[in-house]
Write an enzyme that holds these catalytic residues in place. Structure first.
Site, PDB file in Angstrom:
ATOM      1  N   ARG A  85       0.805  -1.222   0.000  1.00  0.00           N
ATOM      2  CA  ARG A  85       0.000   0.000   0.000  1.00  0.00           C
ATOM      3  C   ARG A  85       0.842   1.278   0.000  1.00  0.00           C
ATOM      4  O   ARG A  85       0.331   2.364  -0.251  1.00  0.00           O
ATOM      5  CB  ARG A  85      -0.979  -0.007   1.187  1.00  0.00           C
TER       6      ARG A  85
ATOM      7  N   TYR B 263     -15.638  17.868 -15.054  1.00  0.00           N
ATOM      8  CA  TYR B 263     -15.741  16.419 -15.143  1.00  0.00           C
ATOM      9  C   TYR B 263     -16.769  15.948 -14.116  1.00  0.00           C
ATOM     10  O   TYR B 263     -16.634  16.239 -12.931  1.00  0.00           O
ATOM     11  CB  TYR B 263     -14.378  15.768 -14.893  1.00  0.00           C
TER      12      TYR B 263
ATOM     13  N   ASP C 285      -6.687  20.274 -13.238  1.00  0.00           N
ATOM     14  CA  ASP C 285      -6.980  19.020 -13.931  1.00  0.00           C
ATOM     15  C   ASP C 285      -6.817  19.304 -15.421  1.00  0.00           C
ATOM     16  O   ASP C 285      -7.674  19.923 -16.047  1.00  0.00           O
ATOM     17  CB  ASP C 285      -8.410  18.570 -13.600  1.00  0.00           C
TER      18      ASP C 285
ATOM     19  N   LYS D 268      -6.389   8.183 -19.328  1.00  0.00           N
ATOM     20  CA  LYS D 268      -6.620   8.811 -20.625  1.00  0.00           C
ATOM     21  C   LYS D 268      -5.312   8.830 -21.436  1.00  0.00           C
ATOM     22  O   LYS D 268      -4.804   7.788 -21.742  1.00  0.00           O
ATOM     23  CB  LYS D 268      -7.225  10.194 -20.408  1.00  0.00           C
TER      24      LYS D 268
HETATM   25  C1  LIG Z   1     -11.589  10.687 -16.605  1.00  0.00           C
HETATM   26  C2  LIG Z   1     -11.413  11.954 -15.913  1.00  0.00           C
HETATM   27  C3  LIG Z   1     -11.343  12.018 -14.521  1.00  0.00           C
HETATM   28  C4  LIG Z   1     -11.490  10.799 -13.632  1.00  0.00           C
HETATM   29  O1  LIG Z   1     -10.503   9.842 -13.866  1.00  0.00           O
HETATM   30  P1  LIG Z   1     -10.724   8.238 -13.768  1.00  0.00           P
HETATM   31  O2  LIG Z   1      -9.395   7.703 -14.114  1.00  0.00           O
HETATM   32  O3  LIG Z   1     -11.816   7.883 -14.739  1.00  0.00           O
HETATM   33  O4  LIG Z   1     -11.135   7.935 -12.363  1.00  0.00           O
HETATM   34  C5  LIG Z   1     -11.148  13.265 -13.950  1.00  0.00           C
HETATM   35  N1  LIG Z   1     -11.053  14.391 -14.702  1.00  0.00           N
HETATM   36  C6  LIG Z   1     -11.141  14.352 -16.038  1.00  0.00           C
HETATM   37  C7  LIG Z   1     -11.028  15.614 -16.809  1.00  0.00           C
HETATM   38  C8  LIG Z   1     -11.307  13.139 -16.688  1.00  0.00           C
HETATM   39  O5  LIG Z   1     -11.419  13.110 -18.029  1.00  0.00           O
END
Ligand SMILES: *Cc1c(COP(=O)(O)O)cnc(C)c1O
Length: 386
Positions: free
Chosen positions: A55, A107, A180, A205
């Protein structure tokens, strides 16, 4: 070029070689997957730092973290088992009743999480319209606000927020800024260098890029007490990225620069092709000169803009859904940043109550041939409206 001069290698080189990984014993150019959940102590009964239980992280996860820290210009990076678990750790680390400033539309998962905490009186939330720096400024309470959340470009309308301007406002107010920038990976947007305290990417992504892992990457400009507590939260909640996924992420990142460049080039071609199309009401894409955030986006993305765009279709909501399901090349799936192109009727996915245009289709452009993508969308439009 003077070969005697010590010159740092470009990130494209460093990342393609996974930081020039080479196994000291065998010469293997690919790192192994370390599966151990526990680590034996040495003869003096000391922990062989830094790893002693899974962890806390391990060699495989750490290697992926080092690659992302290099990309971000970060002092440190932590990988979580999903983007959501990384964002949740940031929210969880705030003291009860903390004031935070977030975009009204962002998001949907992060927004839902913030609203869940607010509903339990664990956070006080003020909102601003994504991309509107004056509204962001008005929402900040100097000396009280602890965290400002910027998503840029912003899901699913792709408004652009000036990271540098937001960081100046945030710093003046004594708050921290998290950015983000999932839609524009650190090959093009380095949020920490633009003044953010934390840079966040859903590594599910672009960083991974192959739609076979969920992961969240949180990077910090300066390691401090808050960062150490974030590490503790990850450990106690057990949300560290697991070894197989970390390995896939390392593998995926090796082609990051290539994938992103290709996808962005195609996205511009697509956006320009469909702007003004008789079946299209509007194309939302920062790379278009008509986009209000065009110049800021150019600066913040090294001129690459993004491979994400949204298209508002003429007709009805049902027509928009039919366009998505009438595609044969674009997959009608959620997510983004993979090598395969995706199309999604965002309202169906975000659910009722989330403010999104009912005819908006979100497109994640992959690395396929761009003519095939245009052909596929034209055919889907023709099938829908014939
Ligand atoms: C996909 C996404 C998230 C969340 O990420 P996960 O890996 O799906 O938990 C947060 N912010 C944005 C802009 C995203 O595209």
């Amino acid at each position: 070029m003077n070969p005697n001069r010590n010159r740092p290698l470009n990130l494209a080189t460093q990342i393609a070689q996974a930081l020039h990984y080479e196994d000291k014993k065998t010469g293997s150019v690919v790192p192994p997957i370390q599966h151990a959940a526990t680590y034996a102590r040495d003869h003096d009964y000391n922990i062989r730092q830094p790893f002693w239980y899974r962890r806390d992280g391990n060699e495989t996860t750490e290697h992926a973290e080092k690659m992302i820290a290099a990309l971000e210009g970060a002092e440190d990076t932590m990988l979580f088992s999903s983007g959501m678990s990384a964002c949740t750790a940031v929210i969880e680390q705030l003291p009860t009743g903390a004031h935070i400033v977030v975009p009204e539309v962002m998001y949907h998962g992060v927004l839902a999480q913030i609203q869940l905490y607010a509903a339990k009186n664990r956070l006080v939330v003020s909102y601003y319209t994504a991309g509107k720096i004056e509204e962001l400024s008005d929402a900040i309470r100097p000396g009280e606000t602890l965290l400002v959340w910027v998503e840029t470009p912003n899901n699913p309308n792709w408004e652009v927020t000036d990271i540098n301007a937001a960081s100046n406002l945030t710093r003046d107010a004594g708050a921290k800024l998290i950015v983000d920038a999932t839609a524009t990976p650190p090959t093009m947007t380095r949020a920490l260098e633009l003044g953010a305290d934390y840079s966040f990417h859903s590594a599910t992504k672009y960083l991974n890029g192959h739609s076979d892992v969920t992961a969240g990457a949180l990077s910090v400009k300066n390691v401090d007490k808050d960062w150490e507590e974030l590490g503790l939260i990850r450990k106690l909640q057990g949300t560290v990225l697991q070894s197989n996924d970390a390995w896939l992420l390392i593998r995926g990142m090796r082609t990051l620069h290539l994938r992103v460049t290709r996808a962005c080039e195609s996205a511009i071609v697509l956006a320009e092709y469909f702007e003004g199309h008789p079946r299209v009401e509007k194309v939302l894409y920062p790379g278009l000169k008509s986009h209000p955030g065009h110049e800021i986006a150019r600066r913040q993305t090294d001129g690459q803009f993004s491979a994400m765009l949204s298209i508002i279709i003429k007709g009805s909501e049902q027509d928009a859904i039919r366009v998505a399901s009438n595609c044969d090349v674009f997959y009608p799936a959620t997510s983004l940043g993979g090598v395969e192109s995706l199309i999604e009727h965002r309202k169906t996915v975000s659910g009722d109550g989330f403010p999104v245009h009912e005819r908006l289709l979100r497109l994640s452009i992959g690395i396929e041939d761009v003519d095939d993508l245009i052909y596929d969308l034209e055919r889907a439009l023709a099938r829908t409206f014939s």
